[in-house]
Design a protein around this motif. Structure first.
Motif, PDB file in Angstrom:
ATOM      1  N   TYR A  22       3.382   5.481  -8.249  1.00  0.00           N
ATOM      2  CA  TYR A  22       4.176   5.952  -7.211  1.00  0.00           C
ATOM      3  C   TYR A  22       5.053   4.904  -7.176  1.00  0.00           C
ATOM      4  O   TYR A  22       6.188   4.959  -6.644  1.00  0.00           O
ATOM      5  CB  TYR A  22       3.042   5.840  -6.274  1.00  0.00           C
ATOM      6  CG  TYR A  22       2.144   6.933  -5.687  1.00  0.00           C
ATOM      7  CD1 TYR A  22       2.309   8.049  -6.722  1.00  0.00           C
ATOM      8  CD2 TYR A  22       1.678   7.066  -4.460  1.00  0.00           C
ATOM      9  CE1 TYR A  22       1.371   9.383  -6.421  1.00  0.00           C
ATOM     10  CE2 TYR A  22       0.865   8.277  -4.279  1.00  0.00           C
ATOM     11  CZ  TYR A  22       0.758   9.125  -5.121  1.00  0.00           C
ATOM     12  OH  TYR A  22      -0.067  10.375  -4.904  1.00  0.00           O
ATOM     13  N   ASP A  23       4.790   3.563  -7.382  1.00  0.00           N
ATOM     14  CA  ASP A  23       5.860   2.647  -7.248  1.00  0.00           C
ATOM     15  C   ASP A  23       7.257   2.731  -8.048  1.00  0.00           C
ATOM     16  O   ASP A  23       8.114   2.707  -7.749  1.00  0.00           O
ATOM     17  CB  ASP A  23       5.065   1.033  -7.341  1.00  0.00           C
ATOM     18  CG  ASP A  23       5.787   0.096  -6.676  1.00  0.00           C
ATOM     19  OD1 ASP A  23       6.371   0.152  -5.928  1.00  0.00           O
ATOM     20  OD2 ASP A  23       5.442  -1.257  -7.277  1.00  0.00           O
ATOM     21  N   LEU A  24       6.708   3.239  -9.269  1.00  0.00           N
ATOM     22  CA  LEU A  24       7.899   3.354 -10.180  1.00  0.00           C
ATOM     23  C   LEU A  24       8.680   4.550  -9.756  1.00  0.00           C
ATOM     24  O   LEU A  24      10.020   4.560  -9.973  1.00  0.00           O
ATOM     25  CB  LEU A  24       7.355   3.779 -11.683  1.00  0.00           C
ATOM     26  CG  LEU A  24       6.867   2.630 -12.503  1.00  0.00           C
ATOM     27  CD1 LEU A  24       6.172   3.075 -13.739  1.00  0.00           C
ATOM     28  CD2 LEU A  24       7.946   1.758 -12.713  1.00  0.00           C
TER      29      LEU A  24
ATOM     30  N   ILE B 192       0.996  -1.147   0.102  1.00  0.00           N
ATOM     31  CA  ILE B 192       0.125  -0.013   0.056  1.00  0.00           C
ATOM     32  C   ILE B 192       1.045   1.269   0.037  1.00  0.00           C
ATOM     33  O   ILE B 192       1.820   1.427   0.744  1.00  0.00           O
ATOM     34  CB  ILE B 192      -0.902   0.144   1.304  1.00  0.00           C
ATOM     35  CG1 ILE B 192      -1.813  -1.285   1.258  1.00  0.00           C
ATOM     36  CG2 ILE B 192      -1.505   1.230   1.357  1.00  0.00           C
ATOM     37  CD1 ILE B 192      -2.929  -1.400   2.309  1.00  0.00           C
ATOM     38  N   ASN B 193       0.554   2.098  -1.093  1.00  0.00           N
ATOM     39  CA  ASN B 193       1.662   3.348  -1.117  1.00  0.00           C
ATOM     40  C   ASN B 193       0.753   4.684  -1.449  1.00  0.00           C
ATOM     41  O   ASN B 193       1.060   5.543  -1.950  1.00  0.00           O
ATOM     42  CB  ASN B 193       2.446   3.142  -2.207  1.00  0.00           C
ATOM     43  CG  ASN B 193       2.112   2.970  -3.617  1.00  0.00           C
ATOM     44  OD1 ASN B 193       0.758   3.010  -3.649  1.00  0.00           O
ATOM     45  ND2 ASN B 193       3.095   2.753  -4.653  1.00  0.00           N
ATOM     46  N   VAL B 194      -0.469   4.349  -1.020  1.00  0.00           N
ATOM     47  CA  VAL B 194      -1.574   5.563  -1.268  1.00  0.00           C
ATOM     48  C   VAL B 194      -2.307   5.739   0.196  1.00  0.00           C
ATOM     49  O   VAL B 194      -2.671   4.947   0.711  1.00  0.00           O
ATOM     50  CB  VAL B 194      -2.678   5.192  -2.313  1.00  0.00           C
ATOM     51  CG1 VAL B 194      -3.512   6.265  -2.449  1.00  0.00           C
ATOM     52  CG2 VAL B 194      -1.991   4.971  -3.708  1.00  0.00           C
TER      53      VAL B 194
END
Length: 71
Positions: free
Chosen positions: A60-62, A13-15
């Motif tokens: 976001y991951d990139l 989870i990055n949001v």
């Protein structure tokens, strides 16, 4: 490192919570208006809904970014 049955690593989870809520509701609205009418709208709505429901953003991951709350 945890892996799913299919061998893939689970997505982190990055949001943030408010972004998830906004993405899921906006994605649902766009999907409801564009499904069967506009392929780009349907793809955008589905991507936003996925982002909101999963809490994972591939961009976001990139970029190695996370707005998710710590904890």
């Amino acid at each position: 490192m945890n892996h799913h049955e299919n061998g893939h690593q689970p997505q982190q989870i990055n949001v943030s919570s408010w972004e998830r809520l906004l993405s899921a509701s906006t994605g649902g609205l766009i999907l409801s208006k564009s499904l069967g009418r506009s392929l780009p709208g349907t793809v955008l709505g589905a991507a936003l809904a996925y982002r909101g429901l999963s809490g994972h953003c591939h961009l976001y991951d990139l970029l190695n970014v996370s707005t998710a709350e710590e904890g």
